[in-house]
Design a protein around this motif. Structure first.
Motif, PDB file in Angstrom:
ATOM      1  N   SER A 170      51.855  57.723  33.010  1.00  0.00           N
ATOM      2  CA  SER A 170      50.761  57.204  32.191  1.00  0.00           C
ATOM      3  C   SER A 170      50.519  58.028  30.930  1.00  0.00           C
ATOM      4  O   SER A 170      49.675  57.657  30.108  1.00  0.00           O
ATOM      5  N   TRP A 171      51.234  59.137  30.759  1.00  0.00           N
ATOM      6  CA  TRP A 171      51.020  59.964  29.576  1.00  0.00           C
ATOM      7  C   TRP A 171      51.352  59.191  28.311  1.00  0.00           C
ATOM      8  O   TRP A 171      52.447  58.645  28.169  1.00  0.00           O
ATOM      9  N   GLY A 172      50.396  59.155  27.362  1.00  0.00           N
ATOM     10  CA  GLY A 172      50.612  58.468  26.092  1.00  0.00           C
ATOM     11  C   GLY A 172      50.581  59.437  24.936  1.00  0.00           C
ATOM     12  O   GLY A 172      51.600  59.947  24.500  1.00  0.00           O
ATOM     13  N   GLN A 185      60.623  56.834  30.676  1.00  0.00           N
ATOM     14  CA  GLN A 185      60.308  55.896  31.756  1.00  0.00           C
ATOM     15  C   GLN A 185      61.410  55.839  32.807  1.00  0.00           C
ATOM     16  O   GLN A 185      61.132  55.774  34.001  1.00  0.00           O
ATOM     17  N   ASP A 186      62.647  55.863  32.367  1.00  0.00           N
ATOM     18  CA  ASP A 186      63.786  56.021  33.261  1.00  0.00           C
ATOM     19  C   ASP A 186      64.987  56.418  32.412  1.00  0.00           C
ATOM     20  O   ASP A 186      64.850  56.644  31.210  1.00  0.00           O
ATOM     21  N   GLY A 187      66.163  56.516  33.041  1.00  0.00           N
ATOM     22  CA  GLY A 187      67.350  57.004  32.350  1.00  0.00           C
ATOM     23  C   GLY A 187      67.831  56.147  31.203  1.00  0.00           C
ATOM     24  O   GLY A 187      68.710  56.575  30.436  1.00  0.00           O
ATOM     25  N   GLU A 188      67.268  54.958  31.049  1.00  0.00           N
ATOM     26  CA  GLU A 188      67.655  54.083  29.945  1.00  0.00           C
ATOM     27  C   GLU A 188      66.478  53.672  29.072  1.00  0.00           C
ATOM     28  O   GLU A 188      66.624  52.787  28.224  1.00  0.00           O
ATOM     29  N   TYR A 232      65.766  59.300  18.186  1.00  0.00           N
ATOM     30  CA  TYR A 232      66.455  58.142  18.735  1.00  0.00           C
ATOM     31  C   TYR A 232      65.547  57.428  19.733  1.00  0.00           C
ATOM     32  O   TYR A 232      64.662  58.025  20.346  1.00  0.00           O
ATOM     33  N   LYS A 233      65.848  56.167  19.931  1.00  0.00           N
ATOM     34  CA  LYS A 233      65.282  55.389  21.030  1.00  0.00           C
ATOM     35  C   LYS A 233      66.425  54.999  21.947  1.00  0.00           C
ATOM     36  O   LYS A 233      67.465  54.496  21.490  1.00  0.00           O
ATOM     37  N   ARG A 234      66.254  55.283  23.230  1.00  0.00           N
ATOM     38  CA  ARG A 234      67.237  54.860  24.226  1.00  0.00           C
ATOM     39  C   ARG A 234      66.696  53.640  24.952  1.00  0.00           C
ATOM     40  O   ARG A 234      65.675  53.710  25.630  1.00  0.00           O
ATOM     41  N   GLN A 235      67.370  52.527  24.801  1.00  0.00           N
ATOM     42  CA  GLN A 235      66.991  51.295  25.482  1.00  0.00           C
ATOM     43  C   GLN A 235      68.272  50.535  25.823  1.00  0.00           C
ATOM     44  O   GLN A 235      68.587  49.483  25.266  1.00  0.00           O
ATOM     45  N   GLY A 236      69.017  51.119  26.758  1.00  0.00           N
ATOM     46  CA  GLY A 236      70.338  50.586  27.087  1.00  0.00           C
ATOM     47  C   GLY A 236      71.422  51.117  26.181  1.00  0.00           C
ATOM     48  O   GLY A 236      72.545  51.357  26.604  1.00  0.00           O
ATOM     49  N   ASN A 237      71.079  51.345  24.906  1.00  0.00           N
ATOM     50  CA  ASN A 237      71.971  51.997  23.956  1.00  0.00           C
ATOM     51  C   ASN A 237      71.115  52.833  23.010  1.00  0.00           C
ATOM     52  O   ASN A 237      69.889  52.861  23.118  1.00  0.00           O
ATOM     53  N   PHE A 263      57.855  52.162  23.493  1.00  0.00           N
ATOM     54  CA  PHE A 263      57.391  52.815  24.724  1.00  0.00           C
ATOM     55  C   PHE A 263      56.036  53.466  24.454  1.00  0.00           C
ATOM     56  O   PHE A 263      55.922  54.350  23.608  1.00  0.00           O
ATOM     57  N   GLU A 264      55.019  53.048  25.177  1.00  0.00           N
ATOM     58  CA  GLU A 264      53.663  53.541  24.938  1.00  0.00           C
ATOM     59  C   GLU A 264      53.316  54.749  25.798  1.00  0.00           C
ATOM     60  O   GLU A 264      52.434  55.534  25.429  1.00  0.00           O
TER      61      GLU A 264
END
Length: 245
Positions: free
Chosen positions: A94-96, A119-122, A139-144, A199-200
Protein backbone atom coordinates in the motif's frame (compact mmCIF):
# COMPACT_ATOMS: atom_id res chain seq x y z
CA UNK A 1 10.91 26.84 45.12
CA UNK A 2 9.61 29.37 42.62
CA UNK A 3 12.55 28.75 40.29
CA UNK A 4 11.99 24.99 40.47
CA UNK A 5 8.33 25.52 39.56
CA UNK A 6 9.32 27.61 36.51
CA UNK A 7 11.79 24.94 35.38
CA UNK A 8 9.16 22.20 35.66
CA UNK A 9 6.61 24.33 33.82
CA UNK A 10 9.03 25.11 31.01
CA UNK A 11 9.96 21.42 30.73
CA UNK A 12 6.29 20.49 30.40
CA UNK A 13 5.76 23.13 27.72
CA UNK A 14 8.75 21.87 25.74
CA UNK A 15 7.46 18.31 26.02
CA UNK A 16 4.02 19.36 24.78
CA UNK A 17 5.60 21.27 21.90
CA UNK A 18 7.75 18.33 20.85
CA UNK A 19 4.86 15.91 21.09
CA UNK A 20 2.48 18.06 19.10
CA UNK A 21 5.14 18.90 16.56
CA UNK A 22 5.81 15.26 15.79
CA UNK A 23 2.39 13.75 16.35
CA UNK A 24 1.87 13.20 12.62
CA UNK A 25 5.43 12.05 11.93
CA UNK A 26 5.76 8.51 10.71
CA UNK A 27 9.01 6.67 10.20
CA UNK A 28 7.91 3.79 7.97
CA UNK A 29 11.10 1.75 7.93
CA UNK A 30 14.70 1.72 9.12
CA UNK A 31 17.54 -0.77 8.80
CA UNK A 32 21.23 -0.53 9.65
CA UNK A 33 21.78 -4.34 9.73
CA UNK A 34 23.47 -4.25 13.12
CA UNK A 35 21.18 -6.92 14.55
CA UNK A 36 21.76 -9.28 11.63
CA UNK A 37 24.38 -12.03 11.46
CA UNK A 38 27.34 -11.72 9.13
CA UNK A 39 26.80 -14.04 6.17
CA UNK A 40 23.03 -14.23 6.65
CA UNK A 41 20.20 -12.77 4.60
CA UNK A 42 18.78 -9.46 5.93
CA UNK A 43 16.00 -10.23 8.41
CA UNK A 44 13.86 -7.17 7.64
CA UNK A 45 13.84 -7.75 3.87
CA UNK A 46 11.93 -10.23 1.74
CA UNK A 47 12.39 -11.62 -1.74
CA UNK A 48 10.13 -9.87 -4.22
CA UNK A 49 11.51 -11.81 -7.16
CA UNK A 50 13.25 -15.11 -6.45
CA UNK A 51 16.18 -15.54 -8.78
CA UNK A 52 19.53 -17.31 -8.47
CA UNK A 53 21.19 -14.78 -6.15
CA UNK A 54 21.08 -14.11 -2.42
CA UNK A 55 21.59 -10.92 -0.43
CA UNK A 56 23.85 -11.17 2.60
CA UNK A 57 25.00 -9.04 5.50
CA UNK A 58 28.76 -8.37 5.37
CA UNK A 59 31.43 -6.26 7.07
CA UNK A 60 31.78 -2.75 5.67
CA UNK A 61 34.93 -2.82 3.48
CA UNK A 62 35.84 0.66 4.72
CA UNK A 63 34.92 0.38 8.40
CA UNK A 64 35.64 -2.75 10.39
CA UNK A 65 32.88 -3.57 12.85
CA UNK A 66 30.17 -1.94 10.78
CA UNK A 67 27.58 -4.25 9.20
CA UNK A 68 26.09 -3.49 5.79
CA UNK A 69 24.02 -5.25 3.14
CA UNK A 70 25.52 -6.73 0.00
CA UNK A 71 22.54 -7.23 -2.28
CA UNK A 72 23.91 -10.20 -4.22
CA UNK A 73 26.45 -12.97 -3.72
CA UNK A 74 27.02 -13.12 -7.51
CA UNK A 75 29.16 -10.78 -9.64
CA UNK A 76 27.48 -7.63 -10.91
CA UNK A 77 26.95 -9.00 -14.42
CA UNK A 78 25.05 -11.95 -12.95
CA UNK A 79 22.90 -10.15 -10.38
CA UNK A 80 20.19 -8.36 -12.30
CA UNK A 81 16.59 -9.48 -12.55
CA UNK A 82 16.80 -9.86 -16.34
CA UNK A 83 19.68 -12.35 -16.05
CA UNK A 84 18.31 -14.32 -13.11
CA UNK A 85 19.11 -12.10 -10.14
CA UNK A 86 16.80 -11.77 -7.14
CA UNK A 87 15.03 -8.59 -6.06
CA UNK A 88 14.85 -7.90 -2.31
CA UNK A 89 12.17 -5.52 -1.07
CA UNK A 90 10.84 -3.90 2.11
CA UNK A 91 7.61 -2.22 3.04
CA UNK A 92 3.99 -2.72 2.15
CA UNK A 93 1.97 -3.09 -1.05
CA UNK A 94 0.00 0.00 0.00
CA UNK A 95 3.00 2.34 0.11
CA UNK A 96 2.41 5.29 -2.23
CA UNK A 97 4.11 8.59 -1.47
CA UNK A 98 7.22 8.64 0.74
CA UNK A 99 10.84 9.77 1.01
CA UNK A 100 13.69 7.24 1.26
CA UNK A 101 17.31 7.98 2.12
CA UNK A 102 20.14 5.48 2.33
CA UNK A 103 23.91 4.99 2.03
CA UNK A 104 25.01 3.27 -1.16
CA UNK A 105 28.31 2.07 -2.61
CA UNK A 106 28.84 0.64 -6.09
CA UNK A 107 31.37 -2.24 -5.92
CA UNK A 108 31.83 -2.10 -9.70
CA UNK A 109 31.13 0.22 -12.61
CA UNK A 110 28.04 -1.66 -13.68
CA UNK A 111 24.27 -1.43 -14.02
CA UNK A 112 22.31 -1.41 -10.77
CA UNK A 113 19.18 0.28 -9.53
CA UNK A 114 16.63 0.98 -6.87
CA UNK A 115 13.09 -0.31 -7.43
CA UNK A 116 9.98 1.35 -6.09
CA UNK A 117 6.22 0.87 -6.21
CA UNK A 118 7.19 -2.75 -6.70
CA UNK A 119 4.14 -4.98 -7.15
CA UNK A 120 5.74 -8.11 -8.58
CA UNK A 121 8.66 -9.18 -10.77
CA UNK A 122 7.03 -7.67 -13.85
CA UNK A 123 5.41 -4.56 -12.37
CA UNK A 124 7.65 -1.88 -10.87
CA UNK A 125 9.69 1.27 -11.47
CA UNK A 126 13.47 1.24 -11.65
CA UNK A 127 15.94 4.10 -11.15
CA UNK A 128 18.97 2.59 -12.83
CA UNK A 129 22.67 3.47 -12.70
CA UNK A 130 24.30 2.91 -16.09
CA UNK A 131 27.90 2.17 -17.08
CA UNK A 132 30.36 5.04 -17.14
CA UNK A 133 29.71 6.74 -13.82
CA UNK A 134 27.22 9.36 -14.94
CA UNK A 135 23.97 8.27 -16.62
CA UNK A 136 20.86 7.42 -14.59
CA UNK A 137 17.59 6.33 -16.22
CA UNK A 138 14.04 5.88 -14.94
CA UNK A 139 12.38 2.76 -16.35
CA UNK A 140 8.97 1.18 -16.03
CA UNK A 141 8.82 -2.60 -16.00
CA UNK A 142 5.49 -3.90 -17.26
CA UNK A 143 6.32 -7.14 -19.03
CA UNK A 144 9.09 -5.27 -20.84
CA UNK A 145 11.19 -2.14 -20.28
CA UNK A 146 9.96 1.35 -21.10
CA UNK A 147 12.21 4.35 -20.52
CA UNK A 148 10.50 7.22 -18.71
CA UNK A 149 13.28 9.76 -18.30
CA UNK A 150 17.08 10.07 -18.53
CA UNK A 151 19.38 12.05 -16.23
CA UNK A 152 22.93 12.08 -14.93
CA UNK A 153 25.06 12.47 -11.80
CA UNK A 154 28.78 11.84 -11.46
CA UNK A 155 29.65 8.78 -9.37
CA UNK A 156 32.34 6.15 -9.10
CA UNK A 157 32.83 2.70 -7.56
CA UNK A 158 33.99 2.15 -3.97
CA UNK A 159 32.77 5.51 -2.67
CA UNK A 160 30.01 5.82 -0.10
CA UNK A 161 27.13 7.95 -1.36
CA UNK A 162 23.91 9.12 0.24
CA UNK A 163 20.83 8.70 -1.98
CA UNK A 164 17.37 10.21 -1.72
CA UNK A 165 14.24 9.06 -3.54
CA UNK A 166 11.09 11.16 -3.27
CA UNK A 167 7.72 9.87 -4.52
CA UNK A 168 4.80 12.29 -4.79
CA UNK A 169 1.82 11.20 -6.84
CA UNK A 170 3.02 10.59 -10.39
CA UNK A 171 6.31 12.43 -9.80
CA UNK A 172 9.60 10.79 -8.86
CA UNK A 173 12.88 12.51 -7.91
CA UNK A 174 16.27 10.89 -7.27
CA UNK A 175 19.26 12.70 -5.77
CA UNK A 176 22.79 11.49 -5.02
CA UNK A 177 25.68 13.05 -3.12
CA UNK A 178 28.83 11.77 -1.44
CA UNK A 179 28.10 10.67 2.11
CA UNK A 180 30.74 13.03 3.47
CA UNK A 181 28.87 15.95 1.85
CA UNK A 182 27.08 17.66 4.74
CA UNK A 183 24.78 19.75 2.58
CA UNK A 184 21.04 19.21 2.85
CA UNK A 185 19.39 17.45 -0.07
CA UNK A 186 17.42 20.66 -0.54
CA UNK A 187 20.60 22.17 -2.00
CA UNK A 188 21.41 19.14 -4.20
CA UNK A 189 20.22 19.19 -7.80
CA UNK A 190 18.18 16.14 -8.88
CA UNK A 191 20.13 13.48 -10.72
CA UNK A 192 16.92 12.54 -12.43
CA UNK A 193 13.21 13.34 -12.31
CA UNK A 194 10.32 11.52 -13.96
CA UNK A 195 6.58 11.28 -14.18
CA UNK A 196 4.33 8.27 -14.72
CA UNK A 197 1.03 7.17 -13.17
CA UNK A 198 0.92 3.47 -14.02
CA UNK A 199 1.78 2.12 -10.55
CA UNK A 200 0.33 4.05 -7.61
CA UNK A 201 1.63 1.90 -4.75
CA UNK A 202 4.16 -0.81 -4.00
CA UNK A 203 7.27 -1.83 -2.07
CA UNK A 204 10.81 -0.43 -2.09
CA UNK A 205 13.83 -2.52 -3.01
CA UNK A 206 17.03 -3.05 -4.95
CA UNK A 207 17.98 -4.38 -8.37
CA UNK A 208 21.48 -5.67 -9.03
CA UNK A 209 24.68 -5.65 -6.95
CA UNK A 210 25.28 -2.76 -4.56
CA UNK A 211 26.21 -2.16 -0.91
CA UNK A 212 23.55 -0.53 1.31
CA UNK A 213 23.46 0.89 4.83
CA UNK A 214 21.40 3.21 7.05
CA UNK A 215 18.12 3.08 5.15
CA UNK A 216 15.34 5.38 6.38
CA UNK A 217 11.88 5.61 4.78
CA UNK A 218 9.25 8.05 5.99
CA UNK A 219 6.10 9.86 4.94
CA UNK A 220 8.16 13.03 4.50
CA UNK A 221 11.71 14.28 5.03
CA UNK A 222 11.01 15.37 8.60
CA UNK A 223 10.15 11.77 9.50
CA UNK A 224 13.67 10.55 8.70
CA UNK A 225 15.20 11.99 11.89
CA UNK A 226 17.75 13.92 9.88
CA UNK A 227 19.35 15.32 13.02
CA UNK A 228 21.09 11.94 13.15
CA UNK A 229 24.19 11.83 10.96
CA UNK A 230 23.49 9.32 8.13
CA UNK A 231 26.73 7.40 8.69
CA UNK A 232 26.02 6.88 12.39
CA UNK A 233 24.52 3.56 13.40
CA UNK A 234 21.10 3.40 14.99
CA UNK A 235 22.53 1.48 17.94
CA UNK A 236 24.38 4.65 19.02
CA UNK A 237 21.60 7.12 18.25
CA UNK A 238 18.44 5.26 19.21
CA UNK A 239 18.01 7.46 22.26
CA UNK A 240 17.67 10.48 19.99
CA UNK A 241 15.10 8.77 17.81
CA UNK A 242 13.07 7.46 20.74
CA UNK A 243 12.81 10.99 22.10
CA UNK A 244 10.94 11.96 18.95
CA UNK A 245 8.92 8.83 18.12
Amino acid sequence: MYIRYIVVLLSMLVLIFLTSGHSSAKLLFHDDFEKDTIGSEPTKWEIGFDGDTKAEVIVDPQQAGNKILKTSTNPANDSRHDVGGSIYVVGDDSWGDYVAEWDMMFPEDFYMGVVFRFQDGEKFYLCDRRLGGSAYIFYKRQGNWAQIQAGSVNNQPNVWYRAQLTLSGDNFTFKLKERKDNRSFDSINPAIEGQDGTFETGKFGNYGLVLIDNLFIGDKVEDLVLSVEPQEKLSTTWGVIKSVY
